[in-house]
Motif scaffolding. Structure first.
Motif, short mmCIF file in Angstrom:
data_model
loop_
_atom_site.label_atom_id
_atom_site.label_comp_id
_atom_site.label_asym_id
_atom_site.label_seq_id
_atom_site.Cartn_x
_atom_site.Cartn_y
_atom_site.Cartn_z
N GLY A 67 0.79 -1.22 0.00
CA GLY A 67 0.00 0.00 0.00
C GLY A 67 0.83 1.27 0.00
N VAL A 68 1.89 1.29 0.79
CA VAL A 68 2.75 2.48 0.86
C VAL A 68 3.47 2.68 -0.47
CG1 VAL A 68 4.80 3.46 1.96
CG2 VAL A 68 3.01 2.40 3.36
N ARG A 69 3.96 1.60 -1.06
CA ARG A 69 4.64 1.70 -2.36
C ARG A 69 3.70 2.27 -3.42
NH1 ARG A 69 4.91 0.88 -7.88
NH2 ARG A 69 3.11 -0.44 -7.46
N LEU A 74 1.85 6.65 -7.05
CA LEU A 74 0.78 7.47 -7.61
C LEU A 74 0.95 8.93 -7.24
CD1 LEU A 74 -2.30 5.13 -7.04
CD2 LEU A 74 -1.05 5.54 -9.17
N ALA A 75 1.44 9.18 -6.02
CA ALA A 75 1.65 10.57 -5.59
C ALA A 75 2.69 11.25 -6.46
CB ALA A 75 2.08 10.59 -4.12
N LYS A 76 3.76 10.56 -6.73
CA LYS A 76 4.82 11.12 -7.57
C LYS A 76 4.32 11.41 -8.98
CE LYS A 76 9.54 10.13 -9.19
NZ LYS A 76 10.65 9.13 -9.18
N ARG A 77 3.41 10.58 -9.45
CA ARG A 77 2.91 10.72 -10.81
C ARG A 77 1.79 11.75 -10.93
NH1 ARG A 77 0.17 5.50 -13.45
NH2 ARG A 77 -1.60 6.30 -12.28
N ASN A 78 0.96 11.90 -9.88
CA ASN A 78 -0.28 12.66 -10.02
C ASN A 78 -0.35 13.98 -9.26
OD1 ASN A 78 -1.26 10.58 -11.63
ND2 ASN A 78 -2.20 9.51 -9.90
N ILE A 79 0.37 14.10 -8.15
CA ILE A 79 0.25 15.33 -7.35
C ILE A 79 0.72 16.53 -8.15
CG2 ILE A 79 1.21 16.58 -5.36
CD1 ILE A 79 1.01 14.07 -3.74
#
Length: 257
Positions: A67-69, A74-79
């Protein structure tokens, strides 16, 4: 009782995310919440279970790593990026007739329910006091490792491919992407089949098969594979790629569109 507590935590979690999404005017933040939601289920269940077991500890570790991975990927890609096109299209379909209520029910509540369904192996383990460990539980760890590797390496290969300007507009067809058209989705599904096998130290836990079946069906027929297949289906390079590359299961999966 424990299942109700875990369900309550997830309900609060997705409700708070809904309010944050309305403030940001970006419902696609729910995608970031997916992986962490499973971590919440595992941690909550583990903390409230009276007797910690070997299997519950292993599942806590595996789910947390997974889950953390996924969250950081996704955070790196979408934020910092605009709302995903899927959620933009949802807003257009809803129009001005109760759009926020529809967002809450159709996006956040629905994802919370689906998350709990997929979490069935976790819920059963965290509400069991059976402290046995069989050889197939160890096999489940091995299957999870293979799935996690496929998902992680597949995402890494795709991110690296997209960073190269000369690859703009091209398809990634090498590495794990030469064994299946969707290595990251296959890896996610396989990871959950591994978690299910780890959970099978108690006869009643066979009901946990609902979890991996649900995520596999979702990825294959609802939210994962179909969206990408539809997006590229008319491209000649994708048609050629699909003709020689399995759709889901590496090497032996169904080929073609």
């Amino acid at each position: 009782m424990s299942i109700w507590i875990i369900s309550g935590v997830i309900f609060i979690y997705f409700t708070l995310l809904f309010f944050l999404a309305q403030y940001l005017h970006n419902n696609s933040i729910v995608d970031l919440a997916w992986g962490i939601g499973f971590v919440l289920v595992a941690i909550t269940g583990y903390l409230i279970m009276p007797t910690k077991t070997t299997v519950s500890t292993i599942i806590l570790v595996l789910v947390t790593i997974w889950g953390v991975r996924l969250f950081f990927h996704l955070a790196k890609r979408n934020i910092g990026k605009p709302e995903d096109y899927r959620y933009v299209n949802m807003r257009k379909r809803w129009g001005n007739h109760w759009p926020r209520l529809k967002a809450y029910l159709n996006v956040f509540v629905l994802q919370g329910v689906l998350l709990l369904v997929v979490s069935m192996p976790i819920l059963l383990v965290m509400t069991s006091s059976v402290n046995t460990f069989y050889w197939w539980n160890g096999l489940g760890v091995g299957i999870w490792l293979v799935g996690f590797a496929y998902e992680t390496v597949g995402d890494y290969e795709l991110a690296k491919f997209k960073k190269t300007k000369s690859n703009h507009g091209k398809l990634l067809t090498s590495g794990l992407w030469s064994t299946t058209r969707h290595p990251n989705y296959f890896g996610e599904a396989l990871s959950w089949w591994g978690i299910f096998l780890v959970s099978l130290n108690d006869t009643r836990n066979i009901w946990g098969i609902i979890g991996p079946m649900a995520i596999t069906l979702l990825l294959l027929f609802v939210s994962g594979v179909p969206l990408l297949e539809k997006k590229y289906k008319d491209r000649s390079d994708f048609i050629a790629y699909a003709h020689k590359t399995p759709k889901f299961v590496p090497f032996i999966g169904k080929k073609g569109l």
